[in-house]
Structures are given as structure tokens and as C-alpha cells.
Enzyme design. Sequence first.
Site, short mmCIF file in Angstrom:
data_model
loop_
_atom_site.label_atom_id
_atom_site.label_comp_id
_atom_site.label_asym_id
_atom_site.label_seq_id
_atom_site.Cartn_x
_atom_site.Cartn_y
_atom_site.Cartn_z
N LEU A 15 0.93 -1.22 0.25
CA LEU A 15 -0.03 0.03 0.01
C LEU A 15 0.91 1.34 -0.05
O LEU A 15 0.35 2.28 -0.56
CB LEU A 15 -0.98 0.10 1.19
CG LEU A 15 -2.14 -1.01 1.33
CD1 LEU A 15 -2.66 -1.10 2.43
CD2 LEU A 15 -2.80 -1.20 0.16
N GLY A 18 8.22 3.66 2.94
CA GLY A 18 8.62 4.92 3.38
C GLY A 18 10.29 4.36 3.86
O GLY A 18 10.56 3.43 3.61
N ALA A 21 9.68 1.90 7.06
CA ALA A 21 8.50 0.73 6.99
C ALA A 21 7.92 0.61 5.67
O ALA A 21 7.82 1.61 4.74
CB ALA A 21 7.70 1.24 8.07
N SER A 22 7.30 -0.32 5.64
CA SER A 22 6.48 -0.61 4.35
C SER A 22 5.04 -1.25 4.85
O SER A 22 4.84 -1.65 5.95
CB SER A 22 6.94 -1.93 3.37
OG SER A 22 7.88 -1.54 2.90
N VAL A 23 3.82 -0.52 4.16
CA VAL A 23 2.68 -0.83 4.62
C VAL A 23 1.83 -1.98 3.64
O VAL A 23 1.97 -1.73 2.50
CB VAL A 23 1.64 0.62 4.85
CG1 VAL A 23 0.35 0.07 5.25
CG2 VAL A 23 2.28 1.66 5.73
N ASP A 135 4.35 15.47 9.76
CA ASP A 135 4.41 14.89 8.35
C ASP A 135 2.99 15.13 7.78
O ASP A 135 2.61 13.78 6.94
CB ASP A 135 4.95 13.66 8.28
CG ASP A 135 5.54 13.26 6.87
OD1 ASP A 135 5.59 14.11 5.98
OD2 ASP A 135 5.81 11.96 6.60
#
Length: 677
Positions: A15, A18, A21-23, A135
Site C-alpha cells: 500500500l 517509506g 517501513a512498508s505498509v 508529516d
Amino acid sequence: MQSTVNYLWHTDDLLGQGATASVYKARNKKSGELVAVKVFNTASYLRPREVQVREFEVLRKLNHQNIVKLFAVEETGTSRQKVLVMEYCSSGSLLSVLESPENAFGLPEDEFLVVLRCVVAGMNHLRENSIVHRDIKPGNIMRLVGEEGQSVYKLTDFGAARELDDEEKFVSVYGTEEYLHPDMYERAVLRKPQQKAFGVTVDLWSIGVTLYHAATGSLPFVPFGGPRRNKEIMYRITTEKPAGAIAGTQKRENGPLEWSYALPITCQLSMGLQRQLVPILANILEVEQAKCWGFDQFFAETSDILHRVVVHVFSLPQAALHHVYIHAHNTIAIFLEAVYKQTNMAPQHQEYLFEGHLCVLEPSLSAQHIAHTTRSSPLTLFSVASETPKGLAFRDPALDIPKFMPKVDLQADYNTAKGVLGAGYQALRLARVLLAGQELMLRGLHWFLETLQATCRRTLEVTQMALLFLSNSLVTERFSDMARMPEIQELKRATELRSKLRAVAEVLSRFPHSITEIQTSLGRLSSELAKNRDQVHEDRSIQQIQCCLDKMYLIYKQFKKSRMRPGLGYNEEQIHKLDKVNFSHLAKRLLQVFQEECVQKYQTSLVTHGNWMRSLHEARNRLRLMGCSVAACSTEAQGIQENLSKARAAAVSFQNCAGLPLPLLCTPSSCVVRGEG
């Protein structure tokens, strides 16, 4: 496949990604419920321990419908990586919404207000818990669709968030460069050493850029070539921005900086909303933190907008639709003043129709007495004054259409197709607005005309009643003969009064013919209006533009898919070239329909509308003059009748006292004025 104790996901279901991390989209192993899992990578563990756990702690404190929920914190089975299990928002982010070609020039007004409401509510919850996000950007505002089809936006990605009170400062730098406060940009992007500390208002700058982006489809500060091409110019634009400006651009390389104090004409927000929004943007896009609003004022001003109701007003003289934002507890006098600010039509000159009926708006009453309006069913405003209709001001979408490069470049071709498609959707939106404007013009004229026809009938009725009164008030010629007796002066006075009555009757007798002329003229205009309304209803330009867009969208989807590939085979490349040619032809056809079928017809309708409005105002002025004359004649006739009755009584008294034979006198009810109708 990867998993934790309770959740399962595939690495293809990415989804977002960054630096730390990854989502992914994941499922609950037992219920099958969709969730989003944020999986931290190796780099994340190089951060200090307190930074690593900060996001968990922040999310555990928060519980709000406009903030993505944290369900659990788990670990993967093999590498034991930390995993945040969060609410899944199926409709992507606000950024993905804005990147859709339909929203190339910003969100529609209703959707923008939803974004504003959700962001303000989410940020208010953060400040209540002393959290600074650091952010804020469209990519960190997720969207889901509610049970009733409404959009719900939620703040997410609290990796940079931390607890911070209003008066506290921080020195670490986080965020995305296009949305960074200039002070943070200077250190994080330009790598310039500076000892500045930052406060919670840095979130306000990011919110300002985000709201501008949502309203216009573009970033507010853009150097030539884009925000990331010349970072020094980007910094100059944000730091040299004059007070009150909400955007700055550089249109050519090494060119001057140009400032904007209003939203662009391509923006879909009404002028009524823009008047409320622009001062907020100007005061949160303020470089000097001492001059920038605090959150309390930001929440107060945005809450003021969100608690207002919209009254839709179509100004018939100007042929323009206005959105008037007022509070329900305001008086109608405040509403009339707000209309004046948008239309320059003084409150005492404003008259309204709603669904064909006259609306008398009493200034002292509450605005809640105003009828519920919509874009297609607004209050229709007309005035005693006539003016040249201005209609809708807009930018020709053809000016925003990029050109394909001759060679095959999959990424460039996709970008070009997206830009052309965005301009095409803008043309479709404008075509709908122009057609709706014609319908409102014709409907408003029809209602205006009907009120004049009703005025004709009333004026004619009053005139005939006045003539009947006069005919019953006049005396016969025998009474006139008696007036020749020199010794009865009262009878002479009665004869003079009778002559005045005849003169008044003669003036009134001309009005029925004039009223009939006006009725005939209005009848012809009514037929022309009906004919034009039929033509507008039969217009098929919207369907033609939509057909072109549907075909263009299929090619655009193919280009979007192709750009992810390293290259095309020979046959595929030939098909790609043909698609580019076909896409260009469809765009040309779309613009041709827009210009020839939509714009030209609309401009012609404005000219015709102006002519019809002048005719109706002329008829209205004539009727008003006749109405005033009839009222004046009636008043004069009543006065003469009273004096005539006194003169008759005096003559009778004189004759009785003098012992003279009493002449035959006629009663008013037995007299008829010959030739007076």
C-alpha cells in the site's frame, strides 16, 4: 507470504513504502477482516529506542474517527520485525484522489469541505492530546467510504509524531519537502546549519499546503521545472512570500517570482467559500512563526466555516450562481449584506423568487426562514436595475493541454495523457456548469415573466375598478345645465369638478390598451423562452464529451500499465503509437464540441438573456409607472368625488333657503359615462 500470530499478507499487496517501513494490505487469519499492517525494516532499528516506540505510544493515546485506528502491535514469525496492525482504508489516500485526472484542478466544493472537516477534527484531537504530527501531507490522509457512500478522511503515519505542548519546541527534522515549513526545509533539504527550534505551528504550514493542494490540484509554491528541480528557488519562494499571498510560482528559468493572493480560476470552489478560505491560508502559510496563527485561531476560523450553511443564489441580472455562506442564527439582513458583497447589488434593490413564487425576505427575521436551496434549485435574485449579464468566468481547458512528444517514452506519454485527460474532465465539468447556467437563466426569466403577467392582470383589474368608480361618480348633462344659473355658484363648482373627473377618466381609459400591448409582448417572449428551453433540454454536447472521455480513459489506463514495463516489443510499440494518435484525435474532437457546442451557445445565450432582461425591465418599469398613475388617479378621483358631494349638498341647501324650485339632480348610481367603457 508473511504473517504474525493473527494476521497474514503478501508482499505484492504493498500500500505504501517509506524510509523505515512498508505498509501492506493484510487479513485476519480467523475472521478474514482486511487490515493494514506497517512492517518496520532494518533501518528503523538503527534509530534510538525511544524513537522506535514513539509511534506505538502516540497511536495508543489516540481514539478518533478521523485518525486511523491502531488494533494491535505484533511481530513477524521469522525475523521478529515489529508490525503495527491498523485500520484499512480501502479508497487510498487523499494524494491518490488528487492524482486522479478527474481532480486535476482540485476537488469539488462538497468533497473539499469533507476533507477540511475531517482534517480539522483529526488535528483538533491531536492538539487535545498534545501531539504534533510533523508529516501532514495528502499521502498521509487516508480515505474510506462510509455506509451511506460518504467520504471519511483519516490522518495516518505517526512515525514522526511526538508529544509537544503549545509552548514547547523541538529541533529534530521530519517531513516531506514540498510540505515542510521553510525553517525546517532550510536545514533538512538545503543542509544549511542553523540553530532554530520549531514549534507546533509547523503542522499548520503543512496543513496550509495540503489544503491548497486539495483546492487546486497543484502545490502552492512551484519553481520553474518543479519543486525538486531547484531547491534554492523553492526556499526563496516560501521565505520571500509577501504577507497575504497564498502561492508563488516561477514560470520560466531564472525568471521572476510571481505571487497570487487568490485561488486560481480553474479551482472548483465557489467564490463564497474562497472568501472564507483564503484568509485562513494566508495566515497559516506565514513564514515567521510569531506572525503565523496558532491552533486556537485556526480551529476557530475553520470551525466558523464548517458551521455555516450555504444559500444558493442565482443572480438573474448577472446570469451567475453564487454560494452564500452564513450562519443559521444570522438575520436575513446579514444574508442580504453577504449577497451584496458577492453581487454588488444593494440590499434594498434585491428581490427574490423561489420555485416561481415571490419571496419577501424580512431583514429582521432569522436566516432559518430562507428556503432550503440547492445548485439546481437556488433562490433567483432580480433587481430594479438592469445590467449586462457577465455569466461564468472560466479558463479555456485547451490552454492546459500538453502535447505528445514524437518519440515513444512510456513515462512521458503517460504523463501527457494524464494531463490531457485532466483538461478533458475540466471541459466536461465546465460544459455541465454552462448548460446548467442556461437552464437557470431561462427558468428565472420564465418566472420573472410570469410575475409581470400577474402584475398586468392586477393593474388591469385595478384600472377597470377605478374607471367603474369614475363612471358612477359623474353626473348627467341635466346637472351641468343647472350649473349655468349664475346665482348658484356651488353648481358651477360642481361642473368644474365634474370636468376634472372626466379628465381623470380619459387618462385611465388609455391604460387598458397599453396593458394589453405589454401582455402581447410578454406572450411572444414566453413563446421564445419555451422554444429555447426545449433546445437546451435537447442539447447532447455533454454526452458527446463524455463519450470522448470514456474512450480516452481506456487508452490512459493502458499507458498507465505500460509505464511500469522496461520497454515494448515492436508490435506493441506500433499499437502504442496508434493509441497516441487516436488519443490526440479524441482530445481534439472533445475540445471542438466544447468550444462550438458549449461555449458558443452559452455566449449566444448570454447576449439573448441580456436582451430579454432589458425587455422585461422595460415592461416592468411601464407597469410600475401605470400602477403609480392608477393609484394617483384613484386618489384624485376620490378627492374630487368628496368635493363634488359637498358642492351638491351646498347647492341643495342654498335653493331650499332661497325658496327656488329645486332642479332635478341625479344620484351617482344612476349616471353612466358615455364612451368610457
